[in-house]
Write an enzyme that holds these catalytic residues in place. Structure first.
Site, PDB file in Angstrom:
ATOM      1  NE  ARG A  46      -1.974  -0.798   3.558  1.00 36.75           N
ATOM      2  CZ  ARG A  46      -2.403  -1.296   4.701  1.00 36.75           C
ATOM      3  NH1 ARG A  46      -3.676  -1.330   4.956  1.00 36.75           N
ATOM      4  NH2 ARG A  46      -1.565  -1.764   5.600  1.00 36.75           N
ATOM      5  CE  LYS A 143      -0.346 -20.931  11.585  1.00 38.23           C
ATOM      6  NZ  LYS A 143       0.490 -20.386  12.655  1.00 38.23           N
ATOM      7  CE  LYS A 177       9.763 -26.241  11.243  1.00 35.51           C
ATOM      8  NZ  LYS A 177      10.714 -25.207  11.650  1.00 35.51           N
ATOM      9  CD  GLU A 211       6.848 -22.151  19.157  1.00 33.04           C
ATOM     10  OE1 GLU A 211       7.481 -21.384  18.424  1.00 33.04           O
ATOM     11  OE2 GLU A 211       5.623 -22.092  19.328  1.00 33.04           O
ATOM     12  CG  ASP A 230       0.095 -20.081  16.513  1.00 34.70           C
ATOM     13  OD1 ASP A 230       0.071 -19.421  15.449  1.00 34.70           O
ATOM     14  OD2 ASP A 230       1.129 -20.247  17.194  1.00 34.70           O
ATOM     15  CG  HIS A 235       2.833 -25.705  12.281  1.00 32.37           C
ATOM     16  ND1 HIS A 235       2.712 -25.371  10.958  1.00 32.37           N
ATOM     17  CD2 HIS A 235       3.056 -24.538  12.934  1.00 32.37           C
ATOM     18  CE1 HIS A 235       2.845 -24.051  10.824  1.00 32.37           C
ATOM     19  NE2 HIS A 235       3.056 -23.525  12.010  1.00 32.37           N
TER      20      HIS A 235
HETATM   21  C1  BG6 Z   1       4.112 -20.385  13.431  1.00 35.39           C
HETATM   22  C2  BG6 Z   1       3.312 -19.994  14.643  1.00 35.39           C
HETATM   23  O1  BG6 Z   1       3.261 -20.897  12.434  1.00 35.39           O
HETATM   24  O2  BG6 Z   1       5.070 -21.371  13.791  1.00 35.39           O
HETATM   25  C3  BG6 Z   1       4.223 -19.500  15.738  1.00 35.39           C
HETATM   26  O3  BG6 Z   1       2.378 -18.988  14.288  1.00 35.39           O
HETATM   27  C4  BG6 Z   1       5.312 -20.492  16.028  1.00 35.39           C
HETATM   28  O4  BG6 Z   1       3.479 -19.210  16.917  1.00 35.39           O
HETATM   29  C5  BG6 Z   1       6.012 -20.927  14.750  1.00 35.39           C
HETATM   30  O5  BG6 Z   1       6.245 -19.880  16.903  1.00 35.39           O
HETATM   31  C6  BG6 Z   1       6.967 -22.068  15.014  1.00 35.39           C
HETATM   32  O6  BG6 Z   1       7.730 -22.310  13.881  1.00 35.39           O
HETATM   33  P1  BG6 Z   1       9.211 -22.911  13.996  1.00 35.39           P
HETATM   34  O7  BG6 Z   1       9.625 -23.108  12.567  1.00 35.39           O
HETATM   35  O8  BG6 Z   1      10.017 -21.890  14.725  1.00 35.39           O
HETATM   36  O9  BG6 Z   1       9.080 -24.174  14.766  1.00 35.39           O
END
Ligand code: BG6
Length: 477
Positions: A46, A143, A177, A211, A230, A235
């Site tokens: 934009r 996403k 990955k 995480e 999320d 995932h």
């Molecule tokens: C994202 C999530 O899709 O994946 C995040 O929105 C998360 O909250 C991330 O931290 C984790 O990805 P990776 O590759 O760091 O494991």
């Protein structure tokens, strides 16, 4: 191997994802010679900005997100020369003809919508109604792909109004990955594991995505999502599919994705006693979720653990335990496939025996470990011991592995026109159909998530999920 030359338009080119992942990823591919010199990357957003100002922004992003020894100035300058900028109004008329002029009909054309999902429909419509898109155009979306089944269906409909499913690339970066892809090689390129890959031989499966980071900085988004939306719906579901799916007849996008959809459709309902939701609290100097998310009374979960059944012939009787959480002790993602004990033991019982297991480490330190039982060396008689047969990919395969990010691979797959590692519309919808009732039940219940300490190993309650079945989570970190 270089891909064919392309014009890649990034909508939202000044946004966070573009700066952190997409542009650094493209730069790496350029450096190793995979992105042909004739290619163009066209930023579209934009803001009113000159091409030079855009290139300056990209330079700053690369300086921030690419290690200094990975960005020699010649390469950086050559990459920046391939960048263009157009100011485009996603919902209005401005900028589209300028964009069309930059696109060359003889190149592969891809449009990466790194923008809010509410704009997917209008950008897709504009591309098609203004004749910018061709039948070979690829459209890439990120996403969150919806927040429930209804919104995911609406997004699919928005895209499918102007594009065919074969043109749509829905990114789940976990599929990019290295080790995640390796799961398919491990299962389907070896004769060693597949004969044992069923409930007769596998006791249970654990999928962990832990995480260390919290939600600070993105509380606004996260507090409306939570770990189910999320991480689990996308995932972890993808990881589960790759572990549980039947061998596809061919390594082709639809053959692979058909098998994944069948896994999601075979998931049994999850009763409340098979799910634990947690939220981290401040501990040991680390802030808690409410503070990080700026949401004092929030009931949003930053941790989920659940026990799932895949109700089909292969897996009946083998539970899948999934867990993911933020602000845990360490960052560690792995899948552990734990085998049943031998049917008849001829040796003296072994204290603390954990049993055979195949552990697939996704990050950090990607690799595969096979836990086996051997005789403890020495003259002490037939005493048993468990040892890990370990393969760390970085040692076995060299360090190149680490230099490729998931996004780089996936973007190159878009250019190659390979949809294998992207989610098909019905796959996303199936995953929401499964997740929706769990989320709805939670939203209607008066319960709060259980608290766990920031920097700890997650809620005690999640241990119980396995303890009561006589099993335990593998220690992480
Ligand atoms: C994202 C999530 O899709 O994946 C995040 O929105 C998360 O909250 C991330 O931290 C984790 O990805 P990776 O590759 O760091 O494991």
């Amino acid at each position: 191997i270089p891909v064919n030359p392309f014009d890649l338009v990034i909508f939202g080119a000044t946004g966070d994802l573009a700066r952190r992942k997409i542009l650094p990823g493209l730069f790496h591919r350029f450096r190793v010679g995979q992105m042909p010199l004739e290619s163009r990357i066209i930023g579209a957003a934009r803001s009113n900005m000159s091409g030079d100002a855009f290139r300056d922004q990209v330079r700053a992003a690369l300086e921030e997100f690419v290690a200094a020894d990975q960005r020699p100035s010649d390469d950086l300058a050559a990459f920046l020369e391939r960048l263009y900028y157009v100011q485009v109004d996603a919902t209005g008329a401005a900028g589209w003809s300028e964009l069309a002029q930059l696109l060359r009909p003889d190149m592969i054309q891809a449009f990466y919508l790194s923008v809010s999902p509410d704009l997917f429909g209008s950008i897709a419509d504009q591309l098609s109604k203004r004749g910018i898109a061709t039948p070979d155009t690829r459209i890439v979306v990120e996403k969150p792909f919806g927040r429930d089944l209804a919104s995911a269906k609406a997004l699919n409909a928005d895209l499918l109004r102007s594009f065919d499913e074969t043109q749509i690339y829905r990114i789940d970066h976990y599929l990019g990955k290295e080790t995640v892809q390796n799961l398919m090689a491990l299962r389907f390129a070896n004769s060693l594991f597949e004969p044992l890959w069923n409930s007769t031989h596998i006791d249970h499966v654990q999928i962990t995505v832990a995480e260390e980071i919290g939600v600070a900085g993105r509380g606004g988004y996260y507090d409306r999502s939570g770990a189910m939306r999320d991480m689990v719906q996308n995932h972890l579901m993808q990881l589960l599919c790759l572990i549980a799916m039947e061998p596809p007849a061919r390594f082709e996008p639809n053959a692979v994705r058909d098998e994944k959809v069948k896994v999601i459709e075979a998931l049994g309902a999850v009763t409340p006693d098979n799910i634990v939701r947690g939220q981290y609290r401040d501990w040991n100097g680390m802030s808690g979720y409410p503070e990080d998310a700026g949401a004092p009374d929030s009931r949003t979960e930053s941790y989920v653990a659940l026990k799932l059944a895949v109700a089909n012939w292969r897996w009946a009787g083998t539970p899948f335990y999934l867990r993911t959480g933020k602000r845990l002790r360490t960052r560690a993602s792995e899948i552990a496939v734990v085998f049943r004990d031998p049917p008849h033991m001829i040796f003296p019982p072994m204290e603390g025996r954990k049993g055979n297991a195949l552990i697939i480490r996704l990050q950090p330190d990607e690799g595969i470990t096979l836990r086996t039982t051997i005789k403890e060396p020495g003259p002490g008689g037939m005493r048993l011991k468990e040892v890990d047969m370990d393969m760390t990919f970085a040692d076995a395969l060299g360090s190149d592995l680490h230099s490729q990010d998931a996004y780089e691979r996936l973007i190159m797959d878009v250019i190659r026109g390979d949809q294998t590692l992207f989610m098909r519309g019905d796959e996303v919808e199936a995953a929401w159909s499964w997740a929706d009732p769990l989320i709805a039940a939670w939203e209607e219940s008066p319960l709060r998530p259980v608290a766990y300490d920031a920097g700890g190993s997650g809620p005690e309650e999640s241990l119980m999920l396995l303890h009561r079945d006589g099993r335990r989570w593998r220690a992480i970190g």
